[in-house]
Design a protein around this motif. Structure first.
Motif, PDB file in Angstrom:
ATOM      1  N   ARG A 174     -17.512 -10.270  48.836  1.00 54.39           N
ATOM      2  CA  ARG A 174     -17.993 -11.060  47.489  1.00 54.39           C
ATOM      3  C   ARG A 174     -17.528 -10.407  46.402  1.00 54.39           C
ATOM      4  NH1 ARG A 174     -23.435 -11.481  50.406  1.00 54.39           N
ATOM      5  NH2 ARG A 174     -23.278 -13.551  51.511  1.00 54.39           N
ATOM      6  N   SER A 175     -17.232  -9.014  46.458  1.00 49.89           N
ATOM      7  CA  SER A 175     -17.075  -8.457  45.469  1.00 49.89           C
ATOM      8  C   SER A 175     -15.262  -8.599  44.790  1.00 49.89           C
ATOM      9  CB  SER A 175     -17.123  -6.688  45.532  1.00 49.89           C
ATOM     10  OG  SER A 175     -16.251  -6.322  46.497  1.00 49.89           O
ATOM     11  N   GLU A 184     -14.544 -14.253  55.343  1.00 52.48           N
ATOM     12  CA  GLU A 184     -15.832 -14.457  55.968  1.00 52.48           C
ATOM     13  C   GLU A 184     -15.637 -15.162  57.303  1.00 52.48           C
ATOM     14  OE1 GLU A 184     -17.683 -16.937  53.255  1.00 52.48           O
ATOM     15  OE2 GLU A 184     -18.243 -15.264  51.871  1.00 52.48           O
ATOM     16  N   GLU A 238     -19.956  -8.371  53.952  1.00 52.52           N
ATOM     17  CA  GLU A 238     -20.020  -9.461  53.182  1.00 52.52           C
ATOM     18  C   GLU A 238     -20.091  -8.797  51.608  1.00 52.52           C
ATOM     19  OE1 GLU A 238     -23.641 -10.996  54.481  1.00 52.52           O
ATOM     20  OE2 GLU A 238     -22.645 -11.866  56.297  1.00 52.52           O
ATOM     21  N   VAL A 239     -20.569  -7.714  51.307  1.00 54.72           N
ATOM     22  CA  VAL A 239     -20.712  -7.203  50.127  1.00 54.72           C
ATOM     23  C   VAL A 239     -19.327  -6.958  49.595  1.00 54.72           C
ATOM     24  CG1 VAL A 239     -21.364  -4.803  48.335  1.00 54.72           C
ATOM     25  CG2 VAL A 239     -22.936  -6.200  50.256  1.00 54.72           C
ATOM     26  N   ILE A 240     -18.381  -6.264  50.480  1.00 53.34           N
ATOM     27  CA  ILE A 240     -16.959  -6.082  49.938  1.00 53.34           C
ATOM     28  C   ILE A 240     -16.327  -7.523  49.877  1.00 53.34           C
ATOM     29  CG2 ILE A 240     -14.856  -5.031  50.715  1.00 53.34           C
ATOM     30  CD1 ILE A 240     -16.517  -2.895  52.226  1.00 53.34           C
ATOM     31  N   GLU A 260     -22.861  -2.974  59.393  1.00 58.43           N
ATOM     32  CA  GLU A 260     -21.538  -3.369  59.027  1.00 58.43           C
ATOM     33  C   GLU A 260     -21.292  -4.760  58.515  1.00 58.43           C
ATOM     34  OE1 GLU A 260     -19.837  -0.342  62.805  1.00 58.43           O
ATOM     35  OE2 GLU A 260     -20.402  -2.706  63.228  1.00 58.43           O
ATOM     36  N   ARG A 261     -22.207  -5.629  58.941  1.00 56.76           N
ATOM     37  CA  ARG A 261     -21.819  -7.105  58.546  1.00 56.76           C
ATOM     38  C   ARG A 261     -22.361  -7.355  57.096  1.00 56.76           C
ATOM     39  NH1 ARG A 261     -20.804 -11.285  61.109  1.00 56.76           N
ATOM     40  NH2 ARG A 261     -21.296 -10.583  63.450  1.00 56.76           N
ATOM     41  N   VAL A 262     -23.445  -6.683  56.835  1.00 60.18           N
ATOM     42  CA  VAL A 262     -23.831  -6.735  55.378  1.00 60.18           C
ATOM     43  C   VAL A 262     -22.864  -5.997  54.452  1.00 60.18           C
ATOM     44  CG1 VAL A 262     -25.573  -5.865  53.752  1.00 60.18           C
ATOM     45  CG2 VAL A 262     -26.258  -6.948  55.945  1.00 60.18           C
ATOM     46  N   ALA A 263     -22.480  -4.687  54.842  1.00 61.37           N
ATOM     47  CA  ALA A 263     -21.211  -4.091  53.984  1.00 61.37           C
ATOM     48  C   ALA A 263     -19.945  -4.743  53.862  1.00 61.37           C
ATOM     49  CB  ALA A 263     -21.119  -2.733  54.720  1.00 61.37           C
TER      50      ALA A 263
END
Length: 158
Positions: free
Chosen positions: A153-154, A132, A149-151, A144-147
């Motif tokens: 958090r996973s 992060e 962050e999802v990766i 790209e930032r949202v993608a």
């Protein structure tokens, strides 16, 4: 039949080695003594050349050469004296003094008094926190930032 007006401009640069430039390069490579010899040779060969009274002559150059030779011999003597004194250095006294370890007690704080390195760490970060932080430092689009962050958090903390 059409009439046309054209204008052409051509720029060309070239280096020409004139005899004067060649002579200047040749003379610049000469040492002081060689230059004085060359000047004397030119004066002898060309009757229109004459030496200006009060200028440096070959006799002065010979005196300078004698002084230079004397200075070089003095430098060699000094170098030989220095080398001979280096060879006579007593290394046994240096090695005897090396074993006392007095240099270790110079500071007031030894390594035993220092806290462990772990206490100086601010906080332990895991992989997700580090990623992060890297994501904040990069420039990317909102998608790209949202993608990313999802990766991040996973990821699991195994």
């Amino acid at each position: 039949m059409g009439l046309e007006i054209r204008q052409n401009l051509k720029l060309q640069q070239s280096l020409v080695m004139t005899p004067q430039i060649q002579q200047a390069i040749k003379l610049l490579q000469l040492s002081h003594l060689e230059l004085a010899d060359q000047i004397q040779q030119e004066i002898l060969e060309n009757p229109t050349l004459e030496e200006v009274p009060g200028s440096v002559t070959v006799e002065n150059d010979q005196g300078e050469q004698a002084m230079a030779t004397q200075a070089q011999s003095e430098q060699k003597d000094e170098a030989e004296r220095t080398n001979s004194s280096d060879n006579e250095f007593d290394w046994a006294t240096v090695l005897e003094g090396h074993g006392d370890r007095s240099y270790e007690q110079r500071g007031s704080a030894g390594t035993e008094e220092l806290p462990p390195i772990e206490t100086n760490l601010v906080s332990a970060s895991n992989l997700a926190q580090h990623l992060e932080w890297q994501l904040q430092m990069t420039s990317c689009t909102d998608g790209e930032r949202v993608a990313a962050e999802v990766i991040i958090r996973s990821l699991d903390d195994r």
